[in-house]
Motif scaffolding. Structure first.
Motif, mmCIF file in Angstrom:
data_model
loop_
_atom_site.group_PDB
_atom_site.id
_atom_site.type_symbol
_atom_site.label_atom_id
_atom_site.label_comp_id
_atom_site.label_asym_id
_atom_site.label_seq_id
_atom_site.Cartn_x
_atom_site.Cartn_y
_atom_site.Cartn_z
ATOM 1 N N TYR A 146 9.208 8.196 9.981
ATOM 2 C CA TYR A 146 9.504 6.969 9.246
ATOM 3 C C TYR A 146 9.937 7.329 7.823
ATOM 4 C CZ TYR A 146 6.862 4.776 13.065
ATOM 5 O OH TYR A 146 6.412 4.368 14.292
ATOM 6 N N ASP A 147 10.276 6.311 7.018
ATOM 7 C CA ASP A 147 10.631 6.580 5.621
ATOM 8 C C ASP A 147 9.425 6.289 4.720
ATOM 9 O OD1 ASP A 147 10.478 3.838 5.473
ATOM 10 O OD2 ASP A 147 12.590 3.491 5.056
ATOM 11 N N ARG A 148 9.595 6.565 3.420
ATOM 12 C CA ARG A 148 8.467 6.388 2.508
ATOM 13 C C ARG A 148 8.142 4.911 2.277
ATOM 14 N NH1 ARG A 148 8.162 9.632 -1.166
ATOM 15 N NH2 ARG A 148 9.825 11.040 -0.566
ATOM 16 N N ILE A 149 9.102 4.023 2.490
ATOM 17 C CA ILE A 149 8.815 2.587 2.385
ATOM 18 C C ILE A 149 7.812 2.185 3.464
ATOM 19 C CG2 ILE A 149 9.772 0.261 2.591
ATOM 20 C CD1 ILE A 149 10.564 1.557 0.010
ATOM 21 N N MET A 150 7.958 2.768 4.657
ATOM 22 C CA MET A 150 6.999 2.503 5.729
ATOM 23 C C MET A 150 5.619 3.004 5.325
ATOM 24 S SD MET A 150 6.507 1.223 8.705
ATOM 25 C CE MET A 150 5.552 1.334 10.221
ATOM 26 N N GLY A 151 5.567 4.131 4.623
ATOM 27 C CA GLY A 151 4.288 4.620 4.104
ATOM 28 C C GLY A 151 3.672 3.627 3.143
ATOM 29 N N MET A 152 4.479 3.086 2.240
ATOM 30 C CA MET A 152 3.992 2.088 1.287
ATOM 31 C C MET A 152 3.487 0.843 1.996
ATOM 32 S SD MET A 152 4.177 2.532 -2.162
ATOM 33 C CE MET A 152 4.685 0.992 -2.929
ATOM 34 N N MET A 153 4.237 0.397 3.005
ATOM 35 C CA MET A 153 3.826 -0.810 3.734
ATOM 36 C C MET A 153 2.500 -0.590 4.456
ATOM 37 S SD MET A 153 7.367 -2.200 5.449
ATOM 38 C CE MET A 153 8.611 -3.053 4.472
ATOM 39 N N THR A 154 2.362 0.556 5.097
ATOM 40 C CA THR A 154 1.129 0.861 5.820
ATOM 41 C C THR A 154 -0.078 0.801 4.895
ATOM 42 O OG1 THR A 154 2.360 2.303 7.325
ATOM 43 C CG2 THR A 154 -0.038 2.597 7.243
ATOM 44 N N ILE A 155 0.092 1.329 3.682
ATOM 45 C CA ILE A 155 -1.003 1.369 2.721
ATOM 46 C C ILE A 155 -1.206 0.014 2.044
ATOM 47 C CG2 ILE A 155 -1.772 2.386 0.550
ATOM 48 C CD1 ILE A 155 -0.090 4.894 1.382
ATOM 49 N N CYS A 156 -0.134 -0.512 1.466
ATOM 50 C CA CYS A 156 -0.267 -1.651 0.545
ATOM 51 C C CYS A 156 -0.503 -2.973 1.256
ATOM 52 C CB CYS A 156 0.972 -1.739 -0.348
ATOM 53 S SG CYS A 156 1.141 -0.322 -1.463
ATOM 54 N N PHE A 157 0.155 -3.204 2.393
ATOM 55 C CA PHE A 157 -0.088 -4.446 3.114
ATOM 56 C C PHE A 157 -1.525 -4.479 3.639
ATOM 57 C CE2 PHE A 157 4.671 -4.984 4.381
ATOM 58 C CZ PHE A 157 4.963 -5.334 3.076
ATOM 59 N N ALA A 158 -2.002 -3.332 4.119
ATOM 60 C CA ALA A 158 -3.383 -3.261 4.616
ATOM 61 C C ALA A 158 -4.382 -3.456 3.485
ATOM 62 C CB ALA A 158 -3.611 -1.910 5.297
ATOM 63 N N ALA A 159 -4.156 -2.766 2.366
ATOM 64 C CA ALA A 159 -5.069 -2.871 1.224
ATOM 65 C C ALA A 159 -5.098 -4.297 0.677
ATOM 66 C CB ALA A 159 -4.646 -1.888 0.133
ATOM 67 N N THR A 160 -3.949 -4.951 0.661
ATOM 68 C CA THR A 160 -3.878 -6.338 0.183
ATOM 69 C C THR A 160 -4.686 -7.263 1.081
ATOM 70 O OG1 THR A 160 -1.695 -6.006 -0.834
ATOM 71 C CG2 THR A 160 -2.318 -8.264 -0.280
ATOM 72 N N ALA A 161 -4.528 -7.109 2.397
ATOM 73 C CA ALA A 161 -5.281 -7.952 3.333
ATOM 74 C C ALA A 161 -6.776 -7.772 3.143
ATOM 75 C CB ALA A 161 -4.880 -7.612 4.770
ATOM 76 N N GLY A 162 -7.220 -6.521 2.983
ATOM 77 C CA GLY A 162 -8.643 -6.255 2.831
ATOM 78 C C GLY A 162 -9.207 -6.749 1.515
#
Length: 459
Positions: A146-162
């Motif tokens: 994947y690209d680094r944007i996918m890395g950001m999404m995996t981290i940041c969307f999850a962290a935001t939800a939590g």
């Protein structure tokens, strides 16, 4: 986009300018025996600022920001240095490769594991405690194709939800509920529903993006970099270089790492762990790994320094973000802004009041990232407003925590730190994420309205 430092510097200039435009004012504050600062919102007065922000004050705020952000910066550098030892062992590389083999190349499973991890840690309010994992996880996501944007999404969307749901988040929910007299972590059932909604929105967005770029790399927000990365990965597959074996020592290293992560989670919930305890655990882990893999003292120190240096730029961004708070405090305009908001909401209907408070907290989060800091300021105002309009205190707490938590990784104060940690351009991140964050924000307000309609309580 300008560099992260440049944008934060511009925000510092904006705060300084506002300090000469917005009237200076402050609420009465008292210090309790336990050391907690209480804000008396019934006693506000406009004042003449005897210490306005001057030329030297502006630039010395950078140093003060470094000092005040020292605990976060220190934890980030120490944990990143320790994780460099784990990286050197090859345990993560060989473990991820083994996982890919077991799942027959279904890399989405690895994405889901990381997504659940960041969501779970932030349910407990880990926040900055997750920073050291950002570069490593982004690198792993990239290695999965994947690209680094996918890395950001995996981290940041999850962290935001939590973080936004606030199920057992002492820094937002805990402080807010204590300030309004609610039982600690009461109403956790509905916040679990909030978490599920935000979790699904973020996960679906990330997986759809990942699927899209795997099918067509030109759809990536960093297409040129991504295509070059795929070409390099294809070449490395053709090379018959020796791969790191997933042997007994590396299995043991991963077991130790998982044990540290789980104990950290337990510490958050039961032992009131802070960033100091986080850092201590990772140092202990690094020393144990050094013994297992026979890393000598000099090599250990070199690896540790290299790991810490990789996040030095992000550490500076954290310090500059803190400098904004230093200027806000010296300019004495934060209390004035909150005071005007309280007066402006008098006489409004419940739904309109909730919407305006939600939007105000969301916008205020642009300047003040600290969730606990805003809670101490705003809950004493939001609480009586709720009583006047017949809105439950639990609904007001939910309104605050969603307004605070949903934009932490979108606005520059937090988003640019995440970008610095993952090597992502902030402009690319905004283009890739704004629709998802907007969906979360709209969904958040709908959930607030539903909470008010069902008499979310206990009171």
């Amino acid at each position: 986009m300008p560099h992260v430092y440049a944008i934060l510097f511009i925000i510092m200039l904006l705060v300084t300018l506002l300090s000469y435009i917005v009237p200076n004012g402050e609420f009465e504050r008292t210090l309790t025996e336990s050391g907690q600062t209480l804000v008396n919102t019934d006693n506000f007065q406009f004042i003449k600022n005897e210490d306005p922000i001057g030329f030297m004050d502006f630039f010395s705020s950078i140093y003060t920001g470094f000092v005040e952000a020292g605990t976060i910066m220190g934890s980030l550098l120490i944990c990143s240095g320790s994780l460099a030892i784990l990286n050197y062992s090859g345990a993560l590389e060989s473990g991820i490769r083994k996982l890919t083999e077991v799942t027959n190349g279904k890399n989405v499973i690895a994405i889901l594991i990381f997504y659940i991890y960041f969501a779970g840690m932030n349910i407990m309010g880990a926040g900055e405690g997750c920073y050291p994992f950002f570069p490593i996880v982004t690198g792993i996501v990239i290695s999965l194709g994947y690209d680094r944007i996918m890395g950001m999404m995996t981290i940041c969307f999850a962290a935001t939800a939590g973080f936004a749901c606030g199920m057992v988040n002492l820094f937002t929910t805990g402080i807010s509920q204590q300030l309004v007299g609610l039982p600690l972590f009461s109403g956790i059932g509905y916040r679990a529903v909030v978490f599920a909604v935000m979790f699904i929105i973020g996960l679906v967005s990330a997986l759809l993006y990942g699927s899209k770029i795997r099918k067509n790399p030109d759809k990536s927000y960093v297409a040129d970099e991504y295509k070059a990365q795929l070409a390099e990965q294809a070449e490395s597959k053709d090379d018959e270089k020796e791969q790191v074996p997933f042997d007994g020592k590396r299995k043991l290293a991963l077991i130790i790492f998982v044990a540290v992560v789980l104990f950290t989670a337990y510490g958050c919930l039961k032992l009131e762990f802070g960033l100091g305890q986080f850092a201590a655990l990772y140092v202990v882990m690094a020393i144990i790994l050094a013994v297992i893999f026979r890393i000598n003292v000099n090599q250990f120190c070199q690896l540790f320094t290299q790991g810490a240096s990789q996040v030095l730029g992000a550490a500076f961004a954290i310090a500059l973000a803190r400098s904004v708070m230093v200027l806000l405090n010296q300019g004495k305009i934060m209390d004035t802004i909150v005071y005007y908001m309280g007066n402006g909401l008098q006489g409004k209907s419940a739904v309109v009041t909730l919407l305006l408070i939600f939007l105000f907290v969301t916008a205020f989060n642009f300047l003040v990232v600290s969730g606990s800091g805003k809670a101490v300021m705003m809950m004493p105002i939001m609480s009586p407003l709720g009583k006047m309009l017949g809105i439950n205190q639990q609904v007001m707490v939910l309104t605050y925590q969603l307004g605070d938590g949903l934009t932490n990784m979108l606005w520059p104060g937090g988003g640019m730190v995440c970008c610095a940690l993952t090597g992502t351009n902030y402009g690319d991140w905004l283009k890739a994420s704004w629709k998802t964050f907007l969906t979360m924000i709209v969904s958040g307000f709908v959930l607030i309205v539903i909470a008010n309609a069902i008499d979310y309580g206990p009171f």
